[in-house]
Design a protein around this motif. Structure first.
Motif, PDB file in Angstrom:
ATOM      1  N   LEU A 194      -7.136  -9.635   5.129  1.00  0.00           N
ATOM      2  CA  LEU A 194      -6.222  -9.225   6.191  1.00  0.00           C
ATOM      3  C   LEU A 194      -5.413  -8.008   5.786  1.00  0.00           C
ATOM      4  CD1 LEU A 194      -4.871 -12.665   7.492  1.00  0.00           C
ATOM      5  CD2 LEU A 194      -6.448 -11.108   8.647  1.00  0.00           C
ATOM      6  N   GLY A 195      -5.003  -7.954   4.502  1.00  0.00           N
ATOM      7  CA  GLY A 195      -4.257  -6.801   4.021  1.00  0.00           C
ATOM      8  C   GLY A 195      -5.035  -5.515   4.162  1.00  0.00           C
ATOM      9  N   SER A 196      -6.331  -5.562   3.891  1.00  0.00           N
ATOM     10  CA  SER A 196      -7.150  -4.351   4.049  1.00  0.00           C
ATOM     11  C   SER A 196      -7.234  -3.942   5.513  1.00  0.00           C
ATOM     12  CB  SER A 196      -8.551  -4.586   3.476  1.00  0.00           C
ATOM     13  OG  SER A 196      -9.252  -5.575   4.210  1.00  0.00           O
TER      14      SER A 196
ATOM     15  N   PHE B 258      -1.737 -10.465  -3.739  1.00  0.00           N
ATOM     16  CA  PHE B 258      -2.693 -11.568  -3.842  1.00  0.00           C
ATOM     17  C   PHE B 258      -3.973 -11.166  -4.551  1.00  0.00           C
ATOM     18  CE2 PHE B 258       0.165 -13.088  -0.636  1.00  0.00           C
ATOM     19  CZ  PHE B 258       0.153 -14.465  -0.761  1.00  0.00           C
ATOM     20  N   MET B 259      -4.061  -9.885  -4.957  1.00  0.00           N
ATOM     21  CA  MET B 259      -5.266  -9.423  -5.621  1.00  0.00           C
ATOM     22  C   MET B 259      -5.473 -10.134  -6.952  1.00  0.00           C
ATOM     23  SD  MET B 259      -7.601  -7.052  -4.885  1.00  0.00           S
ATOM     24  CE  MET B 259      -6.723  -5.782  -3.975  1.00  0.00           C
ATOM     25  N   GLY B 260      -4.391 -10.380  -7.671  1.00  0.00           N
ATOM     26  CA  GLY B 260      -4.512 -11.055  -8.952  1.00  0.00           C
ATOM     27  C   GLY B 260      -5.059 -12.462  -8.815  1.00  0.00           C
TER      28      GLY B 260
ATOM     29  N   GLY C  71       6.452   8.752   9.030  1.00  0.00           N
ATOM     30  CA  GLY C  71       7.095   8.084   7.909  1.00  0.00           C
ATOM     31  C   GLY C  71       7.136   6.575   8.052  1.00  0.00           C
ATOM     32  N   PRO C  72       7.663   6.039   9.174  1.00  0.00           N
ATOM     33  CA  PRO C  72       7.683   4.582   9.336  1.00  0.00           C
ATOM     34  C   PRO C  72       6.289   3.956   9.334  1.00  0.00           C
ATOM     35  CG  PRO C  72       9.231   5.605  10.842  1.00  0.00           C
ATOM     36  CD  PRO C  72       8.450   6.723  10.220  1.00  0.00           C
ATOM     37  N   MET C  73       5.298   4.648   9.897  1.00  0.00           N
ATOM     38  CA  MET C  73       3.934   4.097   9.885  1.00  0.00           C
ATOM     39  C   MET C  73       3.390   4.026   8.465  1.00  0.00           C
ATOM     40  SD  MET C  73       2.069   5.752  13.210  1.00  0.00           S
ATOM     41  CE  MET C  73       2.800   5.723  14.843  1.00  0.00           C
ATOM     42  N   MET C  74       3.606   5.074   7.669  1.00  0.00           N
ATOM     43  CA  MET C  74       3.152   5.059   6.283  1.00  0.00           C
ATOM     44  C   MET C  74       3.926   4.007   5.485  1.00  0.00           C
ATOM     45  SD  MET C  74       0.829   7.391   6.392  1.00  0.00           S
ATOM     46  CE  MET C  74       0.463   7.878   4.734  1.00  0.00           C
ATOM     47  N   TYR C  75       5.207   3.848   5.795  1.00  0.00           N
ATOM     48  CA  TYR C  75       6.020   2.834   5.125  1.00  0.00           C
ATOM     49  C   TYR C  75       5.489   1.432   5.423  1.00  0.00           C
ATOM     50  CZ  TYR C  75      10.073  -0.145   4.146  1.00  0.00           C
ATOM     51  OH  TYR C  75      10.886  -1.130   3.693  1.00  0.00           O
ATOM     52  N   MET C  76       5.138   1.206   6.682  1.00  0.00           N
ATOM     53  CA  MET C  76       4.605  -0.101   7.053  1.00  0.00           C
ATOM     54  C   MET C  76       3.262  -0.348   6.369  1.00  0.00           C
ATOM     55  SD  MET C  76       6.788  -1.678   8.878  1.00  0.00           S
ATOM     56  CE  MET C  76       5.793  -2.998   9.537  1.00  0.00           C
ATOM     57  N   GLU C  77       2.464   0.700   6.202  1.00  0.00           N
ATOM     58  CA  GLU C  77       1.178   0.539   5.512  1.00  0.00           C
ATOM     59  C   GLU C  77       1.396   0.086   4.076  1.00  0.00           C
ATOM     60  OE1 GLU C  77      -2.241   1.455   3.064  1.00  0.00           O
ATOM     61  OE2 GLU C  77      -0.384   2.620   3.026  1.00  0.00           O
ATOM     62  N   VAL C  78       2.402   0.672   3.417  1.00  0.00           N
ATOM     63  CA  VAL C  78       2.685   0.292   2.033  1.00  0.00           C
ATOM     64  C   VAL C  78       3.324  -1.087   1.972  1.00  0.00           C
ATOM     65  CG1 VAL C  78       4.037   0.861  -0.010  1.00  0.00           C
ATOM     66  CG2 VAL C  78       2.878   2.682   1.257  1.00  0.00           C
TER      67      VAL C  78
ATOM     68  N   VAL D 292       3.711  -3.671   4.399  1.00  0.00           N
ATOM     69  CA  VAL D 292       3.046  -4.823   5.010  1.00  0.00           C
ATOM     70  C   VAL D 292       1.628  -4.990   4.481  1.00  0.00           C
ATOM     71  CG1 VAL D 292       2.229  -5.800   7.195  1.00  0.00           C
ATOM     72  CG2 VAL D 292       4.435  -4.625   7.095  1.00  0.00           C
ATOM     73  N   ALA D 293       0.935  -3.875   4.278  1.00  0.00           N
ATOM     74  CA  ALA D 293      -0.481  -3.965   3.941  1.00  0.00           C
ATOM     75  C   ALA D 293      -0.726  -3.889   2.446  1.00  0.00           C
ATOM     76  CB  ALA D 293      -1.251  -2.855   4.658  1.00  0.00           C
ATOM     77  N   PHE D 294      -0.309  -2.806   1.816  1.00  0.00           N
ATOM     78  CA  PHE D 294      -0.663  -2.597   0.414  1.00  0.00           C
ATOM     79  C   PHE D 294      -0.002  -3.634  -0.490  1.00  0.00           C
ATOM     80  CE2 PHE D 294      -0.111  -0.590  -3.758  1.00  0.00           C
ATOM     81  CZ  PHE D 294      -1.442  -0.342  -4.055  1.00  0.00           C
ATOM     82  N   PHE D 295       1.297  -3.900  -0.297  1.00  0.00           N
ATOM     83  CA  PHE D 295       1.974  -4.903  -1.115  1.00  0.00           C
ATOM     84  C   PHE D 295       1.378  -6.290  -0.883  1.00  0.00           C
ATOM     85  CE2 PHE D 295       6.328  -2.688  -1.924  1.00  0.00           C
ATOM     86  CZ  PHE D 295       5.662  -1.753  -2.699  1.00  0.00           C
ATOM     87  N   LEU D 296       1.046  -6.595   0.369  1.00  0.00           N
ATOM     88  CA  LEU D 296       0.443  -7.884   0.683  1.00  0.00           C
ATOM     89  C   LEU D 296      -0.915  -8.010  -0.012  1.00  0.00           C
ATOM     90  CD1 LEU D 296       0.710 -10.454   2.491  1.00  0.00           C
ATOM     91  CD2 LEU D 296      -0.594  -9.204   4.210  1.00  0.00           C
ATOM     92  N   GLU D 297      -1.722  -6.966   0.092  1.00  0.00           N
ATOM     93  CA  GLU D 297      -3.045  -6.980  -0.527  1.00  0.00           C
ATOM     94  C   GLU D 297      -2.943  -7.039  -2.045  1.00  0.00           C
ATOM     95  OE1 GLU D 297      -7.155  -4.283  -0.225  1.00  0.00           O
ATOM     96  OE2 GLU D 297      -5.284  -3.625   0.717  1.00  0.00           O
TER      97      GLU D 297
END
Length: 459
Positions: free
Chosen positions: A137-139, A112-114, A95-102, A104-109
């Motif tokens: 970096l987000g990817s 800035f995608m726009g 759970g925490p690993m998937m949370y960090m993916e969303v 730190v990574a997905f929200f960050l990516e």
């Protein structure tokens, strides 16, 4: 229908969804780094061809991200619907690993995608370049956390089990940087780059076949061949190191990869099996074609080393050996094919015929799916080879499935197959349509030489 049917359907559904998603996710990872390189070259060299290539591949990147998000969401829900046993027992770790993916990574990516896709004429060049760096970096961060979670399930570490069988983290660093994670992460990132390189090479070759003087096509073709030449040997070395890790931590998987049912005779090394038909019932191979002792060279780095054989283990602990055996050979064969393509490209380049050798260009067009096919085969080895465990050695897959009706799982599987095939067909059609048109330096937008000098239209 029996619980075994529910298990089979749940596994089939997850395999189908992750098979689609992993290709899109890997292509996103590879394209993000490709866009970063193209924009860096544009800012450095100030040549219109680099901006034309960036605009060209940014459209494909946007399409791929849109498809990847849709396919990824379904997998997240599957943990709760089909795999409640895994979620309840390993949720404190995963759970925490998937949370960090969303977070730190997905929200960050995504944040800035726009700017990356729509800000080229609205912000200064260095601001846009920073947005591209963040997306790239987000990817990588996304891959980090997803592969950390998967690697923990392959080589669990940093946890203890409670009285009711739940996994409790006691050392997060050991759980995240578990024994197989460094090699899996490096192997996957390079695989994503090689898959992207094959597709970019195919696109460049296609346009060179139509116009050998097209500058953007030449850049695509040349750069992707350099990447194949450099990164394929790196991937082979990483694969060897990853194999050593598998030998030490998942010996049954390695034995299945080799089709090794029995140890070799005394004094002999492991053979390299080129062809075989593994028989799970009789626990042996049919029609085996092998080279004596050579397997020990890449398994133990000598001619007499041995590995654990499949017949050392009870039948209930074995994976589906034919699938693991042949998936491994498909991956290796395609990897060697990419190496040959890189070397052939170098030879043809040195002869000054890179833009005119049509048979080689047609070969690269046909190799468009080679990188991602090899990656899928590798994941077939990884995931099928750890069965019957979902958390290797600690939690069986049969104990992780949700107690739901097989009819419900079958119904959702049918819907997912129909939706995914439709989505993928449409996405592939749009992708091929975009790639069929060559990049043009005069595409819409401010010309790069003017934009870089004046900053017109940017704030």
């Amino acid at each position: 229908m029996s619980p075994e049917t529910t298990l089979l359907l749940a596994r089939s559904q997850f395999a189908f969804t992750i098979g689609f998603h992993i290709v899109l996710a890997a292509f996103t990872l590879g394209l993000a780094q490709w866009l970063l390189f193209l924009e860096a070259m544009w800012l450095w060299r100030k040549q219109p061809v680099w901006l034309a290539l960036w605009r060209y591949w940014s459209k494909i990147f946007a399409l791929n991200v849109a498809m990847g998000v849709v396919t990824g969401v379904v997998m997240e829900f599957a943990f709760g619907t089909n795999w409640s046993g895994l979620a309840s027992r390993a949720g404190a770790v995963l759970g925490p690993m998937m949370y960090m993916e969303v977070l730190v990574a997905f929200f960050l990516e995504a944040g800035f995608m726009g700017v990356l896709l729509f800000g080229m004429e609205k912000v200064r060049p260095w601001v846009h370049f920073m947005a591209t760096i963040v997306v790239a970096l987000g990817s990588l961060f996304s891959a980090f956390w997803i592969l950390a979670a998967n690697s923990w399930m392959q080589t669990p570490d940093g946890v203890v089990q409670s009285a009711d069988g739940r996994f409790i983290p006691v050392d997060w660093l050991a759980a995240i940087i578990n024994p197989s994670f460094p090699w899996r992460m490096a192997h996957m990132v390079v695989a994503a780059m090689l898959g992207t390189a094959c597709l970019v090479a195919a696109c460049g070759a296609w346009h060179l076949l139509r116009d050998e003087r097209h500058p953007a096509a030449r850049h695509m073709f040349s750069l992707s061949l350099w990447l194949l030449l450099v990164m394929t040997p790196v991937q082979i070395v990483l694969g060897d190191l990853h194999g050593e890790n598998t030998r030490d931590h998942q010996p049954i998987k390695l034995a299945a990869m080799e089709g090794a049912w029995d140890p070799p005779p005394p004094g002999a090394g492991e053979p390299m099996r080129l062809f075989a038909a593994p028989d799970m019932a009789q626990r042996r191979n049919h029609w085996e074609v092998a080279i004596p002792d050579i397997g020990s060279l890449y398994l133990r780095h000598n001619l007499t080393g041995r590995i654990h054989s499949l017949n050392h283990y009870p039948p209930e602990d074995l994976p589906w050996v034919p699938g693991v055996f042949w998936s491994f050979r498909i991956m290796v064969a395609l990897g060697l094919l990419m190496l040959v393509a890189g070397i052939a490209g170098l030879v043809i380049r040195l002869r000054g015929r890179l833009w005119r050798t049509r048979w080689f260009q047609w070969s690269m067009v046909l190799m468009a799916p080679a990188g991602f096919t090899a990656m899928l085969a590798g994941w077939g080895v990884t995931e099928t080879g750890r069965q019957p465990w979902v958390v290797y050695g600690l939690l069986r897959t049969a104990d992780s499935v949700s107690p739901v009706s097989p009819a419900l799982v079958l119904g959702s599987l049918v819907v997912i197959v129909v939706v995914y095939l439709t989505l993928f067909a449409l996405g592939l059609w749009f992708l091929l349509r975009l790639m069929s048109q060559p990049p043009h330096p005069d595409e819409e937008g401010v010309m790069p030489d003017v934009a870089l000098r004046s900053g017109t239209g940017r704030t």
